[in-house]
Design an enzyme around this catalytic site. Sequence first.
Site, mmCIF file in Angstrom:
data_model
loop_
_atom_site.group_PDB
_atom_site.id
_atom_site.type_symbol
_atom_site.label_atom_id
_atom_site.label_comp_id
_atom_site.label_asym_id
_atom_site.label_seq_id
_atom_site.Cartn_x
_atom_site.Cartn_y
_atom_site.Cartn_z
ATOM 1 N N ASP A 93 0.949 -1.225 0.107
ATOM 2 C CA ASP A 93 0.071 0.124 0.053
ATOM 3 C C ASP A 93 1.171 1.202 0.135
ATOM 4 O OD1 ASP A 93 -2.149 1.944 0.874
ATOM 5 O OD2 ASP A 93 -3.332 -0.010 0.926
ATOM 6 N N GLY A 135 4.730 1.521 -1.442
ATOM 7 C CA GLY A 135 4.916 2.002 -2.742
ATOM 8 C C GLY A 135 3.645 2.413 -3.455
ATOM 9 N N PHE A 140 1.248 1.599 -6.802
ATOM 10 C CA PHE A 140 0.961 0.517 -7.599
ATOM 11 C C PHE A 140 0.931 1.266 -9.196
ATOM 12 C CE2 PHE A 140 -3.452 0.556 -5.457
ATOM 13 C CZ PHE A 140 -3.782 1.724 -5.935
ATOM 14 N N HIS A 191 -12.170 0.074 -8.127
ATOM 15 C CA HIS A 191 -13.501 1.117 -8.484
ATOM 16 C C HIS A 191 -12.850 2.657 -7.890
ATOM 17 C CE1 HIS A 191 -14.988 0.965 -3.986
ATOM 18 N NE2 HIS A 191 -13.763 1.054 -4.095
#
Length: 332
Positions: free
Chosen positions: A197, A223, A225, A243
């Site tokens: 995360d 980090g 994504f 979402h």
Amino acid sequence: MSQLSLSEMISGVKYTQLVYVAAKFGIADLLKNGPRSPDDLAESIGANRRNLYRVLRALASLGIFAENQDGTFELTVKAEPLQSDVPESVRVRAIAWGEEWFYRPWGGLLDNVKTDQPAFDRIFHMGFWEYLGSNSEAGKAFDQLMTTNRFSGDLTAVMSTYDFSGISRIVDVGGGQGWLISAILKANPDMQGVLFDRPTVIEGARRLVESEGVSDRCELVGGSFFESVPAGGDAYILRSILHNWNDSNATVILQNCRQAITDGGRLIIVDNVLSTGNDPSSSKIADIQMMVILGALERTESEFRGLLDASGFRLTKVMPIQNRSIIEGEPE
Ligand code: SAH
């Protein structure tokens, strides 16, 4: 979810803020040991006596707290979940919905529909994640809110519906404080895990992962994504991630998972899947929440299929669970 009456819909704003004030002040906790007078409560929390009384009186008229003959207020069944330390506590949720970072964007829905600019960005002059990253109180409140997802019914549904056997290293992408990966690792003692995360979230995750007794099998990695996700997992799970992003961003996240996944690995998405028809749908309301805070959206099954196709995955299964669905994919 049931349909609300038109008049409840028209004035919904009032209820969110009344419950928010009670939750924020921790009134239910203060009444845990018995009734107290509004003056006494106002003194404990540093509030205006008269206005606090008026809020309590209004709440009592809605079944939250009750005013006694002697002017004291007490807990009611409806108020009990507002306590902090009860199993089904909704206090964190009630606070989040009244905080400006969740509440004010709804006031910008009209402009958001006119212009497609996310209401949040217009009001706060920055994006939602940037705001949470730079405002530690809000960041913590949001992470706590996500951790209450463990009580949403999803956890039991995911654990009983999805067969995790055969996975040796699972990566929870945007796993928040780690409630889901902790449960998966607990149920699968031979599995290794990676919780991934934003760095500020990972800082706050250690405590939960340790208290769940899986820290020796769960690597914590901070980090983004959009850069990359930890490599070498044979399963990547993304719950309530896609979402939060429009199609082009969601595609980048999935492409990074595709880069990282081992041959024969699986992608496990847990998200809302929009249904057709007019039945009451919490997903269709959540879709608007995604619009105003993030410029993002909930998706139909065929929209998920399109996202996976565009990122090098093939959709293999959709399994409806309670409020959401599990969508499984494999690398193409
Ligand atoms: N999977 C969790 C949290 C969902 S909220 C759950 O279901 O409860 C979305 C998560 O995405 C948050 O924890 C947020 O910090 C994380 N996130 C947002 N932007 C990110 C980024 N660029 N890189 C990694 N994680 C990110």
